[in-house]
Scaffold this motif. Structure first.
Motif, PDB file in Angstrom:
ATOM      1  N   ALA A   1      33.416  40.992  35.060  1.00  0.00           N
ATOM      2  CA  ALA A   1      34.612  40.311  34.560  1.00  0.00           C
ATOM      3  C   ALA A   1      35.574  41.350  34.001  1.00  0.00           C
ATOM      4  CB  ALA A   1      34.238  39.295  33.480  1.00  0.00           C
ATOM      5  N   GLU A   2      36.712  41.498  34.662  1.00  0.00           N
ATOM      6  CA  GLU A   2      37.704  42.493  34.262  1.00  0.00           C
ATOM      7  C   GLU A   2      38.968  41.793  33.769  1.00  0.00           C
ATOM      8  OE1 GLU A   2      39.844  46.546  36.048  1.00  0.00           O
ATOM      9  OE2 GLU A   2      38.563  45.320  37.327  1.00  0.00           O
TER      10      GLU A   2
ATOM     11  N   GLN B   1      34.497  39.606  41.698  1.00  0.00           N
ATOM     12  CA  GLN B   1      34.296  39.396  40.276  1.00  0.00           C
ATOM     13  C   GLN B   1      33.944  37.930  40.035  1.00  0.00           C
ATOM     14  OE1 GLN B   1      37.404  40.955  37.755  1.00  0.00           O
ATOM     15  NE2 GLN B   1      37.469  42.878  38.862  1.00  0.00           N
ATOM     16  N   THR B   2      33.676  37.564  38.795  1.00  0.00           N
ATOM     17  CA  THR B   2      33.043  36.277  38.531  1.00  0.00           C
ATOM     18  C   THR B   2      33.963  35.080  38.721  1.00  0.00           C
ATOM     19  OG1 THR B   2      31.830  37.503  36.829  1.00  0.00           O
ATOM     20  CG2 THR B   2      31.491  35.141  36.912  1.00  0.00           C
ATOM     21  N   VAL B   3      35.192  35.173  38.219  1.00  0.00           N
ATOM     22  CA  VAL B   3      36.107  34.026  38.235  1.00  0.00           C
ATOM     23  C   VAL B   3      37.487  34.457  38.738  1.00  0.00           C
ATOM     24  CG1 VAL B   3      37.090  32.112  36.903  1.00  0.00           C
ATOM     25  CG2 VAL B   3      34.916  33.121  36.188  1.00  0.00           C
ATOM     26  N   ASN B   4      37.983  33.800  39.777  1.00  0.00           N
ATOM     27  CA  ASN B   4      39.391  33.900  40.209  1.00  0.00           C
ATOM     28  C   ASN B   4      39.831  35.261  40.747  1.00  0.00           C
ATOM     29  OD1 ASN B   4      39.978  31.205  39.545  1.00  0.00           O
ATOM     30  ND2 ASN B   4      40.520  31.732  37.445  1.00  0.00           N
ATOM     31  N   VAL B   5      38.925  36.201  40.937  1.00  0.00           N
ATOM     32  CA  VAL B   5      39.288  37.537  41.419  1.00  0.00           C
ATOM     33  C   VAL B   5      38.292  37.965  42.487  1.00  0.00           C
ATOM     34  CG1 VAL B   5      39.503  39.979  40.800  1.00  0.00           C
ATOM     35  CG2 VAL B   5      40.401  38.230  39.257  1.00  0.00           C
ATOM     36  N   LEU B   6      38.806  38.445  43.643  1.00  0.00           N
ATOM     37  CA  LEU B   6      37.966  38.956  44.727  1.00  0.00           C
ATOM     38  C   LEU B   6      36.898  37.933  45.107  1.00  0.00           C
ATOM     39  CD1 LEU B   6      37.756  42.719  43.630  1.00  0.00           C
ATOM     40  CD2 LEU B   6      39.256  41.691  45.325  1.00  0.00           C
TER      41      LEU B   6
ATOM     42  N   TRP C   1      32.012  44.352  31.623  1.00  0.00           N
ATOM     43  CA  TRP C   1      33.322  44.150  31.007  1.00  0.00           C
ATOM     44  C   TRP C   1      33.699  45.423  30.239  1.00  0.00           C
ATOM     45  CZ3 TRP C   1      34.445  44.309  25.717  1.00  0.00           C
ATOM     46  CH2 TRP C   1      35.705  43.812  25.330  1.00  0.00           C
ATOM     47  N   PRO C   2      34.988  45.773  30.031  1.00  0.00           N
ATOM     48  CA  PRO C   2      36.228  45.065  30.364  1.00  0.00           C
ATOM     49  C   PRO C   2      36.826  45.464  31.712  1.00  0.00           C
ATOM     50  CG  PRO C   2      36.734  46.896  28.917  1.00  0.00           C
ATOM     51  CD  PRO C   2      35.241  46.906  29.113  1.00  0.00           C
ATOM     52  N   GLY C   3      36.174  46.321  32.447  1.00  0.00           N
ATOM     53  CA  GLY C   3      36.608  46.761  33.769  1.00  0.00           C
ATOM     54  C   GLY C   3      35.491  47.600  34.341  1.00  0.00           C
ATOM     55  N   GLY C   4      35.756  48.134  35.564  1.00  0.00           N
ATOM     56  CA  GLY C   4      36.980  48.211  36.293  1.00  0.00           C
ATOM     57  C   GLY C   4      37.983  49.222  35.729  1.00  0.00           C
ATOM     58  N   CYS C   5      39.066  49.335  36.500  1.00  0.00           N
ATOM     59  CA  CYS C   5      40.136  50.268  36.130  1.00  0.00           C
ATOM     60  C   CYS C   5      40.643  50.015  34.724  1.00  0.00           C
ATOM     61  CB  CYS C   5      41.279  50.163  37.138  1.00  0.00           C
ATOM     62  SG  CYS C   5      40.848  50.689  38.812  1.00  0.00           S
ATOM     63  N   PHE C   6      40.643  48.757  34.298  1.00  0.00           N
ATOM     64  CA  PHE C   6      41.136  48.435  32.964  1.00  0.00           C
ATOM     65  C   PHE C   6      40.312  49.102  31.864  1.00  0.00           C
ATOM     66  CE2 PHE C   6      41.419  45.677  29.194  1.00  0.00           C
ATOM     67  CZ  PHE C   6      42.808  45.656  29.002  1.00  0.00           C
TER      68      PHE C   6
END
Length: 527
Positions: free
Chosen positions: A59-60, A380-385, A102-107
């Motif tokens: 989850a990012e 990812q878990t929700v709404n992404v990829l 979490w929190p990323g990823g690139c973030f």
């Protein structure tokens, strides 16, 4: 009269010929829908465990994964605790996700943890330069993430900031999280509502340091890792599982340098990222509008991950023959073009039966390489990829990929049962890939779970398995399939692709026979 009799005989003869030809054509047509039977032998000699962490999620702070996914507006009419969306929590509890990254990823390499604690009205607002230049209000931070993990019942996997952070910042974060004694940072955690330490164990030292995490060389990163890792302390009650930022796809040099230059005692795991892209990074392919050519290419590129695992593992074996260091595939999944009409930086894509077959095949590969792979996180878990869950305000749906994880949860922390078989080929044009992949395990109760995938878009395939035991008294089956490889679940029809009871199999002593429909994932449980 004689001519009339001859005519009747000729007509009758022609009718027999037509019936014979029709029967022959039916036999030919039916045979073309079936591949040859597959003979599988299961071994009961392995002691390798399929780590539950192979079934981890990611989850990012990207698009609508955190905000409008896990963390929603206080006025949204859905069950929630604080602003954590509870229908999403319940769905993830059902499939027993073991950890959430979490929190990323690139973030992660632009995230400063102190921005996301304390009074939300006083938290600074930042710009998410990695994903769309949107405002990050930091209302979802460390304590909110740890509360989310508590509600789900999973472990947190935190990726620390090496790109724009400092060793001091990482050291402070760990003290805030894990120290149970008297200190300014431990008291700050208590002031923020959590008296007991969080005991976070899974810890990433940077993310994609070869790219968005700093554009580093492996030699530079290996030295930097040693510096940061030195200040990642094991507080009483918590032993860190430190995971180094590893290779992008087939960058074998990166793996070699990290394994050679970082002392093995200082590294619990080394990551590797791989995304299935159908065409190329500029035109990845549609999530929903694709033909069999793109279906086939997607599956072929998915199966390539096993080549990567074998080659990275061989390098790791040179320096670590006892396999103490885990290969952590902590970002994987299919990456398509964003859905038309959405913000391209938010990486929102639909999820089809093809994606479920990719997930199932990848998890079978991970299971069979569990001697080295002990962590993996779907992106990812929700709404992404390749999401498990999609949301739209009050509405929520479970994707075909979600249902794969529901089937495969039986493998978590079970003992691997090695399989031996030769798969028939799924051929499209001038190329072929194995039509069948599978993995098997035995859980703590003695039950055997076999997950079988048929990738062929047209042919049914029969699998005959020689079992290590003949004392199984109960058997059951579940299946995930659909009529078309690009079938999806929508908010209007959320259950088009979901698991169903499966009965087209039989057991006889030590033999299991399963008839796999085209484009299907099947779980057989024997007790």
């Amino acid at each position: 009269m004689k001519n009339s009799g001859r005519h009747r005989k000729l007509v009758s003869y022609r009718q027999h010929i037509k019936k014979f030809l029709f029967f022959f054509l039916c036999i030919f047509a039916a045979s073309s829908l079936y591949a040859q039977a597959v003979q599988i032998t299961l071994s009961d000699t392995s002691h390798e465990k399929i780590s539950k962490y192979i079934y981890g999620q990611f989850a990012e702070h990207l698009g609508h994964c955190i905000y409008d996914g896990f963390w929603v507006d206080a006025n949204l009419n859905v069950p929630k605790k604080d602003r954590i969306r509870l229908d999403v929590v319940e769905a993830l509890k059902k499939i027993q996700i073991p950890d959430l990254r979490w929190p990323g990823g690139c973030f992660a390499d632009q995230y400063h943890w102190s921005d996301g604690i304390g009074d939300r009205s006083k938290r600074p607002q930042r710009v998410n330069t990695s994903w769309g230049m949107v405002t990050e209000d930091n209302s979802f931070g460390t304590d909110e993430f740890l509360e989310l993990c508590k509600l789900i019942g999973c472990e947190p996997y935190i990726a620390g900031n090496v790109g724009t952070g400092t060793p001091q910042e990482m050291e402070d974060w760990l003290e805030y999280l894990n120290f149970n004694g008297k200190s300014t940072l431990a008291d700050l955690r208590r002031k923020n509502g959590h008296d007991a330490p969080y005991n976070v164990s899974l810890w990433g030292v940077g993310n994609e340091s070869w790219g968005c995490g700093g554009n580093m060389t492996p030699e530079f990163y290996a030295n930097l890792y040693k510096r940061y890792a030195e200040f990642c302390k094991n507080y009483p009650g918590t032993s860190l599982k430190k995971i180094a930022s590893g290779a992008n796809s087939d960058d074998y040099h990166w793996t070699d340098v990290c394994m050679k230059d970082i002392p093995l005692r200082d590294m619990w795991g080394l990551s590797m990222h791989y995304y299935t892209v159908v065409n190329n990074w500029q035109h990845k392919g549609s999530a929903t509008s694709f033909d069999e050519s793109e279906y086939f290419k997607g599956l072929k590129n998915c199966l390539h991950i096993e080549d990567l695992i074998n080659k990275h593992s061989a390098i790791m074996d040179k320096y670590d023959p006892q396999k103490k260091v885990a290969l952590a595939v902590d970002e994987w999944g299919i990456w398509t073009d964003p859905e038309p009409g959405t913000n391209g930086a938010f990486l929102y894509q639909q999820n089809s039966l093809r994606d479920a077959l990719i997930a199932a095949s990848t998890l079978n590969i991970f299971n069979n390489h569990c001697d080295r792979i002990r962590v993996a996180n779907l992106a990812q878990t929700v709404n992404v990829l390749q999401s498990l869950i999609l949301t739209d305000k009050e509405k929520m749906l479970l994707t075909p990929t979600y249902y794969v994880f529901d089937l495969y949860k039986k493998h978590q922390d079970a003992t691997l049962l090695p399989l031996q078989f030769t798969s028939p080929q799924y051929t499209f044009g001038n190329e072929s890939i194995p039509a069948i992949n599978a993995s098997a395990s035995k859980d703590s109760t003695g039950a055997i779970h076999i997950t079988l995938v048929n990738l062929d878009a047209r042919k049914k395939i029969t699998v005959n398995a020689a079992m290590p035991e003949s004392s199984m008294k109960k058997s059951s089956g579940e299946i995930l399939t659909s009529k078309k490889f690009n079938d999806i679940n929508t908010f209007e029809k959320p259950y088009k692709v979901k698991n169903e009871i499966f009965s087209d199999f039989k057991t006889n002593g030590k033999t299991l026979s399963v008839n796999l429909p085209p484009m299907s994932v099947v779980l057989i449980t024997l007790q």
